[in-house]
Motif scaffolding. Structure first.
Motif, PDB file in Angstrom:
ATOM      1  N   ALA A   1      40.500  28.733  41.299  1.00 19.79           N
ATOM      2  CA  ALA A   1      41.095  30.032  40.949  1.00 19.79           C
ATOM      3  C   ALA A   1      42.587  30.033  41.298  1.00 19.79           C
ATOM      4  CB  ALA A   1      40.361  31.165  41.658  1.00 19.79           C
TER       5      ALA A   1
ATOM      6  N   VAL B   1      39.026  37.689  41.532  1.00 21.96           N
ATOM      7  CA  VAL B   1      39.255  37.727  42.983  1.00 21.96           C
ATOM      8  C   VAL B   1      38.961  39.126  43.515  1.00 21.96           C
ATOM      9  CG1 VAL B   1      41.000  37.517  44.798  1.00 21.96           C
ATOM     10  CG2 VAL B   1      40.871  35.798  42.972  1.00 21.96           C
TER      11      VAL B   1
ATOM     12  N   VAL C   1      36.461  30.482  35.490  1.00 24.34           N
ATOM     13  CA  VAL C   1      36.516  30.032  36.879  1.00 24.34           C
ATOM     14  C   VAL C   1      35.703  30.907  37.826  1.00 24.34           C
ATOM     15  CG1 VAL C   1      38.671  31.209  37.566  1.00 24.34           C
ATOM     16  CG2 VAL C   1      38.027  29.017  38.625  1.00 24.34           C
ATOM     17  N   LEU C   2      35.704  32.201  37.637  1.00 23.82           N
ATOM     18  CA  LEU C   2      34.946  33.110  38.497  1.00 23.82           C
ATOM     19  C   LEU C   2      33.946  33.890  37.651  1.00 23.82           C
ATOM     20  CD1 LEU C   2      37.893  34.396  40.695  1.00 23.82           C
ATOM     21  CD2 LEU C   2      35.917  33.117  41.533  1.00 23.82           C
TER      22      LEU C   2
ATOM     23  N   ALA D   1      40.724  30.316  32.735  1.00 25.08           N
ATOM     24  CA  ALA D   1      40.755  31.432  33.693  1.00 25.08           C
ATOM     25  C   ALA D   1      39.514  32.310  33.569  1.00 25.08           C
ATOM     26  CB  ALA D   1      42.020  32.262  33.479  1.00 25.08           C
TER      27      ALA D   1
ATOM     28  N   VAL E   1      41.900  35.994  36.373  1.00 27.60           N
ATOM     29  CA  VAL E   1      41.645  35.408  37.690  1.00 27.60           C
ATOM     30  C   VAL E   1      41.758  36.473  38.776  1.00 27.60           C
ATOM     31  CG1 VAL E   1      42.409  33.715  39.402  1.00 27.60           C
ATOM     32  CG2 VAL E   1      42.384  33.098  36.981  1.00 27.60           C
TER      33      VAL E   1
END
Length: 187
Positions: free
Chosen positions: A46, A26, A91-92, A88, A22
């Motif tokens: 996130a 970010v 998510v992104l 995890a 995560v």
């Protein structure tokens, strides 16, 4: 070294990898921010996943008193942490510098596997209690599991943006309340 101290090393590594996954996402988001179309539910998820990873690590200390470990008991805990890592990982998106990224598009492309994994985490959590403690979650713990699962199932089926936006906020708030009520103190 007692059994739990030995077994918890692998669990801690997987949870650390989930947190890293995560945080790297970010980082990629920050470095590519000029080329990213944001979508608030992704950002909320996130943060929620980071909080879930920390809560899972915190709650694992409650297993330290479990003296006799079987492979099934360790396996169910291992499956739960591995599923959180997979959540995890979804998510992104992977960001490439100077290339456009649309968080909304990524979110809806990954909706079904993301929420299927979330439901699986909740089911495994209940089975973990059954396998290790001999009973399913009860009371407020069961209520939270059921509410999380109902929201996750609704999100896995529907693509209505409003549902997903409200659900991201609701689950983030529910995770905070869940931790405050059930895991505020170690032990």
């Amino acid at each position: 070294m007692d059994a739990f101290s030995y077994l918890s090393v692998l669990l801690s590594i997987i949870l650390g990898l989930a947190i890293t996954q995560v945080l790297q996402g970010v980082r990629g988001l920050l470095l590519s921010r000029r080329h990213v179309r944001p979508y608030p539910p992704v950002l909320l998820w996130a943060g929620t996943i980071l909080l879930m990873a920390v809560q899972m690590w915190w709650a694992s200390f409650g297993l330290a008193d479990h003296a006799e470990w079987t492979f099934a008991e360790f396996g169910i805990v291992l499956v739960q942490t591995t599923l959180l890592y997979m959540l995890a990982a979804l998510v992104l998106p992977d960001f490439a510098l100077h290339e456009p990224a649309d968080l909304r598009e990524h979110y809806y492309r990954e909706t079904r596997p993301f929420f299927a994994i979330l439901v699986a985490i909740l089911l495994v959590s209940g089975f973990k209690d059954l396998i290790i403690d001999g009973y399913l979650p009860s009371g407020i713990n069961l209520l939270f599991h059921a509410a999380f699962a109902a929201i996750a199932l609704a999100c896995s089926i529907s693509r209505r943006a409003r549902l997903h936006e409200i659900s991201a906020v609701a689950i983030a708030a529910m995770v905070v309340v869940y931790i405050a009520l059930l895991f505020a103190r170690l032990g």
